[in-house]
Every structure is written in structure tokens, then in C-alpha cells.
Motif scaffolding. Structure first.
Motif, PDB file in Angstrom:
ATOM      1  N   ASN A 186      66.776  55.474  26.582  1.00 41.45           N
ATOM      2  CA  ASN A 186      66.836  54.045  26.894  1.00 41.45           C
ATOM      3  C   ASN A 186      66.064  53.662  28.155  1.00 41.45           C
ATOM      4  O   ASN A 186      65.971  52.481  28.506  1.00 41.45           O
ATOM      5  N   LYS A 187      65.480  54.637  28.816  1.00 37.86           N
ATOM      6  CA  LYS A 187      64.620  54.341  29.965  1.00 37.86           C
ATOM      7  C   LYS A 187      63.199  53.966  29.529  1.00 37.86           C
ATOM      8  O   LYS A 187      62.393  53.506  30.339  1.00 37.86           O
ATOM      9  N   HIS A 188      62.897  54.170  28.261  1.00 33.44           N
ATOM     10  CA  HIS A 188      61.568  53.849  27.758  1.00 33.44           C
ATOM     11  C   HIS A 188      61.460  52.350  27.483  1.00 33.44           C
ATOM     12  O   HIS A 188      62.452  51.620  27.512  1.00 33.44           O
ATOM     13  N   CYS A 189      60.257  51.894  27.214  1.00 32.35           N
ATOM     14  CA  CYS A 189      60.039  50.477  26.955  1.00 32.35           C
ATOM     15  C   CYS A 189      60.802  50.055  25.698  1.00 32.35           C
ATOM     16  O   CYS A 189      60.746  50.735  24.671  1.00 32.35           O
ATOM     17  N   TYR A 235      61.819  44.947  27.779  1.00 32.12           N
ATOM     18  CA  TYR A 235      62.431  45.649  28.910  1.00 32.12           C
ATOM     19  C   TYR A 235      61.686  46.945  29.198  1.00 32.12           C
ATOM     20  O   TYR A 235      61.206  47.615  28.289  1.00 32.12           O
ATOM     21  N   ARG A 236      61.619  47.289  30.459  1.00 27.45           N
ATOM     22  CA  ARG A 236      61.132  48.595  30.878  1.00 27.45           C
ATOM     23  C   ARG A 236      61.946  49.049  32.090  1.00 27.45           C
ATOM     24  O   ARG A 236      62.103  48.294  33.051  1.00 27.45           O
ATOM     25  N   GLN A 237      62.482  50.264  32.009  1.00 22.97           N
ATOM     26  CA  GLN A 237      63.289  50.824  33.093  1.00 22.97           C
ATOM     27  C   GLN A 237      64.418  49.875  33.505  1.00 22.97           C
ATOM     28  O   GLN A 237      64.740  49.718  34.684  1.00 22.97           O
ATOM     29  N   GLY A 238      65.018  49.197  32.525  1.00 23.27           N
ATOM     30  CA  GLY A 238      66.143  48.319  32.802  1.00 23.27           C
ATOM     31  C   GLY A 238      65.772  46.933  33.289  1.00 23.27           C
ATOM     32  O   GLY A 238      66.650  46.087  33.486  1.00 23.27           O
ATOM     33  N   GLU A 239      64.501  46.649  33.473  1.00 29.16           N
ATOM     34  CA  GLU A 239      64.069  45.338  33.960  1.00 29.16           C
ATOM     35  C   GLU A 239      63.513  44.508  32.807  1.00 29.16           C
ATOM     36  O   GLU A 239      62.703  44.997  32.015  1.00 29.16           O
ATOM     37  N   ASP A 268      71.033  58.066  27.555  1.00 34.85           N
ATOM     38  CA  ASP A 268      70.524  57.930  28.917  1.00 34.85           C
ATOM     39  C   ASP A 268      69.049  58.245  29.072  1.00 34.85           C
ATOM     40  O   ASP A 268      68.385  57.683  29.945  1.00 34.85           O
ATOM     41  N   GLN A 269      68.518  59.134  28.263  1.00 34.41           N
ATOM     42  CA  GLN A 269      67.107  59.494  28.425  1.00 34.41           C
ATOM     43  C   GLN A 269      66.170  58.548  27.688  1.00 34.41           C
ATOM     44  O   GLN A 269      65.194  58.065  28.251  1.00 34.41           O
TER      45      GLN A 269
END
Length: 257
Positions: free
Chosen positions: A57-60, A70-74, A54-55
Motif C-alpha cells: 500500500n506504499k505504492h502509487c 495517492y502516493r506514499q499516503g499523500e 503494509d508493503q
């Protein structure tokens, strides 16, 4: 601030399923110090999420060997295969009964999936799903299993190599051809986002371009074709996180002077 780019499989994950907590904690420690951690993998975004946690995978995330960012799921950008080229690839596979695995930025399609070496690591618990090949409208990366050095496999490789508009990389230990659009790789996508200022960590064929573009390149393990492009080599195994920390600290000291 330093930017560190990490391949995943064979670089910080060694069983295809997990990353040791000591390695995750180490990377997060450098994030807290103000440095940037980025992941560049042959995996899809879908298959990065669970293994990173969870921590992280929020990175680029540069996924599919540079095919999607991807960045922040986008999804910021993706680079699909040429439509005609993709149809030619499918025709060769079906005519020769070659197993394949195709990713778009999120979903996937398979043919003879039991032959795909990494099928066990495909995450089917996320919002992505397996779709039919007819529904695969924006294919980004294709992996074709051609076997070992059998005549059929070698003949298929020769046929596939005649197709233009793609980059092909043969992974001998898997017996697979990895296919991306021509000129699309980890390095080109990293340049798109960051302009090439980074320290790279990798272990395999698909990390060569990334190593060539990095300020410093650190190889994990002993894959010979990569060694010519590495500034330093770290051995995996017991004590790896401590060795990794030493190299991270050394890189910061050298490159931030």
C-alpha cells in the motif's frame, strides 16, 4: 524497468477481503527487480490499505476509478463531482428510495446502506469515517444500487442517464451504477501520473479505458465486454500466481527488447 498496473477486486483479490500471500510475494519480487507496481481500483484509498498490506500500500494508488491519486499516503490529486450534478443525483435517489454510497478522497456517506453489495468490504478501522451527506463537500465517486432488471430500477437508470457532466457504468452483477465526473477514469488519472506507458491487468467494465491506453492489456477471467480490449487472458483459480508470473516475465521480455 516495466510499469505494471493492477486492478484489485477480481484481478488479484477474489473474495473482496484478501489477496493471497503468494500473489503479494510475487508482486514484491518484481519490485525488488526494479519494476514498478501500481494499483488502480474502484476502491477508496481507505479500502485499499488493509487488503494490500503494509508493503504494497506504499505504492502509487489510483483510487475511486481514477477519482483520486495517492502516493506514499499523500493525496496528489482528486477530481470531485460537479456540485449541481451531485445534488441532482441525490434528489433522484431520495425520490426513488435508491440506496447509494458516496466517497470523497477519504471519507464516505451512505443511504440505505444494507442494500449496497460491497458494504461488507468497507474498512471502518482506518482514520476515515462515515459522515453525513451534508458533510460530503467533495464527492468523487458515487455508487447507486438500482436493483436487477426491475421496472423501477430501469426507470431510475433512464433518469440518471439524463444527467450530464458524469460518466456512468452499470455493473449488472451488482445491480449498481458507478458514477464519476465526466472524463475521469483510471486511464485519465494514470496518464496524468505516468503518460500511458504501462502493462495493465484488470477484469471488469471499469478497466476498459485503462486497457485501451496500455501498451499491453491482460484480462483476468471471462467478462465478455472486456475481451475485445485484452491482448491476453488469464484464468483465476488454483495456480493463478504461477500463471501470473509467466505473463509478467513474458511481458518484460516482449516490451523491453
Amino acid at each position: 524497468m516495466m510499469r505494471f498496473i493492477f486492478d484489485i477486486d477480481g484481478t488479484i483479490a477474489f473474495d473482496g477481503l484478501t489477496i493471497e500471500e503468494s500473489i503479494k510475494d510475487l508482486l514484491l519480487e518484481y519490485v525488488k527487480l526494479g519494476h514498478e507496481i501500481v494499483f488502480a481500483s474502484a476502491r477508496s484509498y481507505r479500502d485499499c490499505l488493509k487488503i494490500l498490506g503494509d508493503q504494497l500500500n506504499k505504492h502509487c494508488l489510483v483510487t475511486l476509478n481514477g477519482g483520486a491519486i495517492y502516493r506514499q499516503g499523500e493525496c496528489l490529486q482528486s477530481y470531485p463531482l460537479d456540485v449541481e450534478t451531485f445534488q441532482n443525483l441525490l434528489e433522484i435517489c431520495h425520490d426513488n428510495e435508491l440506496a447509494y454510497f458516496v466517497d470523497d478522497p477519504l471519507n464516505f456517506s451512505t443511504y440505505l446502506s444494507n442494500k449496497i453489495p460491497f458494504i461488507h468490504s468497507v474498512d471502518r478501522t482506518t482514520s476515515s469515517k462515515e459522515i453525513s451527506i451534508e458533510e460530503m463537500l467533495h464527492p468523487v465517486k458515487m455508487v447507486i444500487f438500482v436493483g436487477d432488471d426491475s421496472n423501477d430500477g430501469l426507470d431510475a437508470i433512464k433518469s440518471l442517464q439524463q444527467i450530464s457532466k458524469v460518466d456512468l457504468a452499470y455493473h449488472e452483477h451488482e445491480g449498481c451504477l458507478y458514477i464519476n465526473p465526466l472524463g475521469v477514469n483510471k486511464a485519465t488519472s494514470l496518464k496524468e501520473v505516468f503518460g500511458g506507458e504501462y502493462v495493465a491487468f484488470g477484469n471488469d467494465q471499469n478497466d476498459i479505458a485503462m486497457f485501451q491506453s496500455a501498451r499491453k492489456a491482460i484480462q483476468i477471467g471471462n467478462f465478455k465486454p472486456l475481451m475485445a480490449f485484452a491482448d491476453q487472458i488469464i484464468e483465476p483459480g488454483p495456480g493463478f500466481s504461477q500463471r501470473l508470473k509467466q505473463v509478467l516475465d513474458q511481458s518484460i521480455e516482449e516490451l523491453m527488447e
